[in-house]
Design an enzyme around this catalytic site. Structure first.
Site, PDB file in Angstrom:
ATOM      1  N   GLU A  17     -40.396  28.453 -33.391  1.00  0.00           N
ATOM      2  CA  GLU A  17     -41.849  28.538 -33.548  1.00  0.00           C
ATOM      3  C   GLU A  17     -42.495  29.579 -32.653  1.00  0.00           C
ATOM      4  O   GLU A  17     -43.448  30.238 -33.045  1.00  0.00           O
ATOM      5  CB  GLU A  17     -42.525  27.186 -33.236  1.00  0.00           C
ATOM      6  N   ASP A 103     -38.835  22.632 -33.872  1.00  0.00           N
ATOM      7  CA  ASP A 103     -38.761  21.330 -33.206  1.00  0.00           C
ATOM      8  C   ASP A 103     -38.303  20.238 -34.174  1.00  0.00           C
ATOM      9  O   ASP A 103     -38.500  20.343 -35.392  1.00  0.00           O
ATOM     10  CB  ASP A 103     -40.118  20.954 -32.623  1.00  0.00           C
ATOM     11  N   ASP A 105     -39.411  17.174 -34.626  1.00  0.00           N
ATOM     12  CA  ASP A 105     -40.358  16.145 -35.074  1.00  0.00           C
ATOM     13  C   ASP A 105     -40.885  16.503 -36.463  1.00  0.00           C
ATOM     14  O   ASP A 105     -40.447  17.470 -37.092  1.00  0.00           O
ATOM     15  CB  ASP A 105     -41.490  15.978 -34.065  1.00  0.00           C
ATOM     16  N   GLU A 107     -43.714  17.780 -37.459  1.00  0.00           N
ATOM     17  CA  GLU A 107     -44.369  19.081 -37.561  1.00  0.00           C
ATOM     18  C   GLU A 107     -43.332  20.193 -37.604  1.00  0.00           C
ATOM     19  O   GLU A 107     -43.433  21.131 -38.403  1.00  0.00           O
ATOM     20  CB  GLU A 107     -45.317  19.279 -36.374  1.00  0.00           C
ATOM     21  N   TYR A 330     -37.837  17.968 -24.697  1.00  0.00           N
ATOM     22  CA  TYR A 330     -38.962  18.047 -25.623  1.00  0.00           C
ATOM     23  C   TYR A 330     -40.066  17.090 -25.208  1.00  0.00           C
ATOM     24  O   TYR A 330     -39.805  15.929 -24.867  1.00  0.00           O
ATOM     25  CB  TYR A 330     -38.491  17.721 -27.038  1.00  0.00           C
ATOM     26  N   ARG A 332     -42.752  15.874 -26.849  1.00  0.00           N
ATOM     27  CA  ARG A 332     -43.430  14.975 -27.802  1.00  0.00           C
ATOM     28  C   ARG A 332     -42.455  13.864 -28.174  1.00  0.00           C
ATOM     29  O   ARG A 332     -41.574  14.058 -29.007  1.00  0.00           O
ATOM     30  CB  ARG A 332     -43.901  15.742 -29.036  1.00  0.00           C
ATOM     31  N   HIS A 377     -36.353  11.212 -30.333  1.00  0.00           N
ATOM     32  CA  HIS A 377     -36.181  12.038 -29.136  1.00  0.00           C
ATOM     33  C   HIS A 377     -35.971  11.124 -27.940  1.00  0.00           C
ATOM     34  O   HIS A 377     -36.403   9.974 -27.922  1.00  0.00           O
ATOM     35  CB  HIS A 377     -37.429  12.893 -28.890  1.00  0.00           C
TER      36      HIS A 377
END
Length: 908
Positions: A17, A103, A105, A107, A330, A332, A377
């Site tokens: 990203e 990532d 997750d 998103e 990470y 989140r 995670h």
């Protein structure tokens, strides 16, 4: 001949990203890999106004989502990402394999899916995720590659569509009934409601006073120790009332408790000063305290707010940089669990730094409550199979990065350390007053014999109500039952019950998480949004709602109850988790949310069957008898209803008073409202008659400030009847003309003037503006006048600021010509130097600076401007944050610019 096939280079293309993440990964992957960044999402739902013309009148037109055909989203590549997409396609032509390393997750999974949909690779594709950016983690990830998880993508897409439907259906209602420019959101509206409800509790709160005693005593045997303090806890066998025994209306609810007032407490204190005290009981209990679990996103935001005074947004921005540069895992996550490598690293480091006795025999295992746990995670911890101490990385990090890394490191290491051990002693002592009343006091103390994890870290806590109600604490002497004591002093101490404390960012995040509302990864954005929208502001660390937030919440509570209901919002979050786990279908769920049973439930049905909403009622709050607070277009004000004048028998005009901006809602009591009404000053004051026109001149308080104007009388019935008659050509009389309305002259008062002090002479001068000074050599007229941003000269389209308002009436033509002979300076003043500079932007390749604008500081690269958010100070702003904010602004695209025509992308 067919074109020659392009030779492959053997290159493996890796897409992440952000450039920072890509740079760190590239250092671990080595030769054969080309790492590039997508700069976040490459496409999204456009604004409906940017849709192609042929789609605007279809079922796609309202939301950029086809609500009649399986809620298919219409995605477009944003204007500022077209160059990036072309670059990615060019790189992909030379690649043998594509690795999507966004990532792990929802998103990140959606970004990976959008890349697949747009790039349409013809080479093998691998989905690569890792919880930390270290060599070991990346090597493990290369052994565990997978395909894009379409269930996670479905969950993200559902959330995006729900937020679009929610905001675009409810926000227009707010625009019509409260104020233009407001917004509603699935989580932001619920968070605002929590803050408003707490303020309502504070407004309804009535304090109660209560008294107790604090005795300072010492053992008669000095060898046992020194003096200590003890607090009165019971009288004649009945417990003494504390703040917790009163409700928010100030009423004592514990009927068996003794409520002492000042007189009773003082009398008892006087009697006990000469009484004989003795120890009634001594109770010793072992004390054990366990360490807190490693950080999740929510607990990290809470603790950094308490200990570092970071906002949730700053915390996440700093954590993002630490993650992308390989310092932490990470950031989140809902899971407090640690990997085996992390547990071993924490135990090893605790043993090395504090000693083997500080590490328990068995490892500690932490489990989260959420079974989905943000896509599994692990907790936020220092990166790597062995941790770097804060001292080892201090020179590599900024001040904020170092503080947050140190907090994460301490919490992680402490989570695998031994319990703190000690003992707690509680002493009860008593005395009998001369009037026979038996008083019992209590004191307690804790002795830590083994600090355990507390040697590394101790968790902070939020402020609680009535904290001074606890028994006296401190170091106690060695006491035994029946030991004699003597009183040094006995004092009566008064207390007032305290209102429920306002939310802080930390306590609001904690409440949202406890109620299951939203996701911790979105809390920073949610709090920033409600602050940027003007719903909430800060006073110290407390969150204070605005009056407009009261109107918004009231409208949503009365007409969209389910959508700001805490349980409903939490259940919606669980439904998104079910979609992410493949247990529910996206289209079925969206159909139920938007249409319901198509009769009574469903967002669409409710919005289309709202009925009549009275804006005046929604924007009104009764403050005192006859005084109402109104939330108006230009801010809140108090209004006293029109009353009958006993002398004239006529209905007087309603009275109004402005509400000071710095007055919190709970501070606007009935008494304060009356005071504001009485001290508002005259709403209108007659100054006299204009000697030239004979018209009455008045000074008034207006929405934009005080001003003067003239009263133009209306024609009487007799004057209207006596108008000269005009005739058509055929001799027939024309109907009488309507009298032309004459616009009254007005003038704003100078800052040095008030309604009470302005004179008729001042008023006539103000109403004569603009003042003509003369012409220049080319015949251009020069005038001087007062404006929104101060006094200025005007010559055609060329305006120049002048020093003060008083100069409007004294400046001469010669002085004006001298000003115009000078080069024009931007904004009428020398251009101020930038507030900060951050070097070249990676996208526009132009210099990034922070400037002070009319509406506050803003970031610009010369092409794109973005206001610095209220929750972020210029001193804390970093280059990475500036680049990210500019990228977000570019992603939204220019206003009212039609999007490129393209067909809706086929669903997965």
């Amino acid at each position: 001949m067919p074109p020659k096939a392009r030779e492959k280079t053997g290159m493996k293309l890796v897409i992440v990203e952000s450039p920072a993440k890509g740079k760190t990964i590239a250092g671990y992957l080595g030769e054969g890999f080309e790492v590039t960044a997508s700069m976040g999402h490459i496409r999204d739902l456009p604004q409906p106004s940017d849709l192609p013309a042929e789609l605007k009148k279809t079922s796609v037109g309202k939301f950029a989502v086809d609500v009649e055909k399986n809620f298919e989203p219409y995605y477009v590549v944003s204007a500022d990402k077209k160059k990036k997409v072309a670059e990615l396609k060019s790189l992909l032509k030379d690649a043998d394999e594509l690795y999507l390393a966004t990532d792990g997750d929802r998103e990140g999974e959606a970004i990976a899916w959008h890349l697949l949909e747009v790039l349409k690779p013809k080479v093998p594709v691998h989905r690569l995720t890792f919880p930390e950016i270290t060599r070991e983690a990346i090597q493990r990830a290369l052994q565990e590659m997978r395909d894009v998880d379409t269930d996670l993508v479905d969950a993200q897409e559902t959330r995006r569509i729900v937020d679009r439907l929610f905001g675009y259906e409810l926000s227009p209602v707010l625009w019509r009934k409260v104020k233009a420019g407001l917004s509603a959101g699935r989580v932001q509206s619920v968070a605002t409601r929590l803050v408003v409800e707490r303020e309502r509790e504070r407004m309804a709160f009535r304090s109660a006073s209560y008294w107790d005693l604090l005795a300072t005593v010492e053992p008669e045997d000095a060898a046992k120790g020194g003096a200590f303090k003890a607090k009165l806890v019971s009288l004649d066998g009945s417990r003494v009332a504390t703040g917790k025994d009163f409700n928010d209306a100030g009423v004592l609810t514990a009927k068996s408790a003794v409520h002492l007032d000042e007189a009773a407490a003082s009398s008892l204190a006087d009697g006990l000063r000469t009484a004989e005290f003795a120890v009634r009981s001594v109770e010793n209990k072992p004390y054990t305290r366990r360490p807190a679990a490693p950080f999740t996103t929510s607990t990290l935001q809470q603790e950094s707010a308490r200990k570092l005074r970071f906002s949730a947004r700053i915390t996440m921005q700093v954590a993002q940089r630490l993650y992308e540069n390989g310092y932490i895992t990470y950031m989140r996550t809902d899971s407090p669990a640690l990997s085996d490598q992390a547990v071993n690293a924490a135990r090893r480091q605790a043993s090395e730094l504090y000693g083997p006795e500080y590490v328990p025999d068995s490892r500690r295992v932490y489990k989260g409550k959420d079974k989905n746990a943000q896509e599994a995670h692990e907790a936020i911890r220092p990166a790597g199979d062995s941790f770097r101490t804060p001292g080892q990385v201090r020179s590599q990090l900024s001040s904020d990065e170092y503080k947050l890394y140190e907090l994460i490191w301490k919490r992680t290491v402490a989570s695998q350390m031994a319990d703190a051990k000690g003992s707690t002693s509680t002493v009860r002592l008593g005395a009998v007053a001369p009037d026979g009343r038996d008083a019992v006091f209590s004191a307690s103390g804790t002795v830590i014999t083994f600090p355990g994890f507390m040697a590394a870290y101790e968790e902070g806590k939020d402020a609680a109500r009535d904290e001074d109600d606890d028994a006296a604490t401190g170091r106690l002497p060695r006491l035994a039952e029946k030991d004699a004591l003597k009183a040094q002093d006995v004092a009566a101490v008064g207390h007032e019950t305290s209102a429920p404390p306002r939310y802080t960012e930390a306590s609001l995040i904690k409440t949202l998480e406890e109620r299951g509302i939203g996701r911790p990864s979105t809390y920073a954005a949610t709090i920033s949004t409600i602050m940027d929208r003007g719903y909430v502001s800060t006073r110290g660390s407390a969150l204070v709602p605005s009056w407009i937030a009261f109107s918004v919440v009231r409208l949503l509570e009365e007409h969209f109850r389910d959508y700001v209901d805490y349980d409903f919002t939490a259940a919606l979050e669980e439904d998104l988790d079910r979609i992410a786990r493949g247990e529910a279908k996206r289209v079925d769920w969206l159909d139920g949310f938007y249409y319901g049973d198509r009769k009574e439930t469903g967002l669409n049905t409710i919005v289309n069957d709202l009925g009549e909403i009275d804006p005046r009622e929604i924007n009104s709050i009764d403050i005192a008898e006859g005084i109402t607070l109104r939330v108006g277009k230009f801010g809140p004000y108090l209004e006293r209803a029109a009353v009958l004048d006993p002398e004239t028998g006529e209905l007087a005009d309603p009275q109004r008073a402005n509400v000071p901006d710095d007055l919190a809602p709970d501070e606007l009591t009935a008494e304060k409202a009356v005071e504001l009404m009485e001290n508002q000053g005259p709403g209108e004051r007659e100054l006299g008659q204009d000697p030239e026109t004979g018209r009455t001149i008045v000074a008034r308080e207006g929405r934009y400030g005080a001003y003067v104007t003239e009263i133009i009388p209306e024609l009487t019935a007799e004057e209207l009847a006596n108008q000269p008659v005009e005739y058509y050509k055929n001799g027939k009389p024309k109907p009488p003309k309507k009298p032309v309305k004459v616009k009254p002259r007005t003038g704003s008062l100078f800052k040095s003037m008030t309604v009470e002090t302005v004179t008729l002479e001042d008023a006539l001068k103000l109403m004569s503006l603009p003042r003509v000074l003369g012409t220049d050599a080319e015949g251009n007229e020069i005038t001087v006048q007062n404006g929104r941003f101060g006094p200025y000269l005007k010559k055609g389209t060329d305006s120049r600021s002048i020093g003060s308002e008083e100069e409007i009436f004294t400046i001469t033509l010669e002085q004006a010509l001298e000003i115009y002979s000078q080069p024009k300076q931007r904004g009428g003043r020398t251009a101020a130097p930038p507030l900060a500079e951050f070097g070249t932007d990676p996208v526009s390749e132009k210099n990034i600076v922070v400037k002070d604008g009319r509406f506050g500081p803003y970031i610009t690269d010369g092409a794109t401007n973005i206001t610095v958010p209220r929750s972020m100070s210029i001193e804390e702003l970093t280059r990475e944050q500036a680049i990210e904010l500019l990228a977000e602004k570019r992603a939204k695209g220019p206003a009212k610019k039609p999007a490129a025509r393209r067909k809706a992308t086929a669903k997965k």
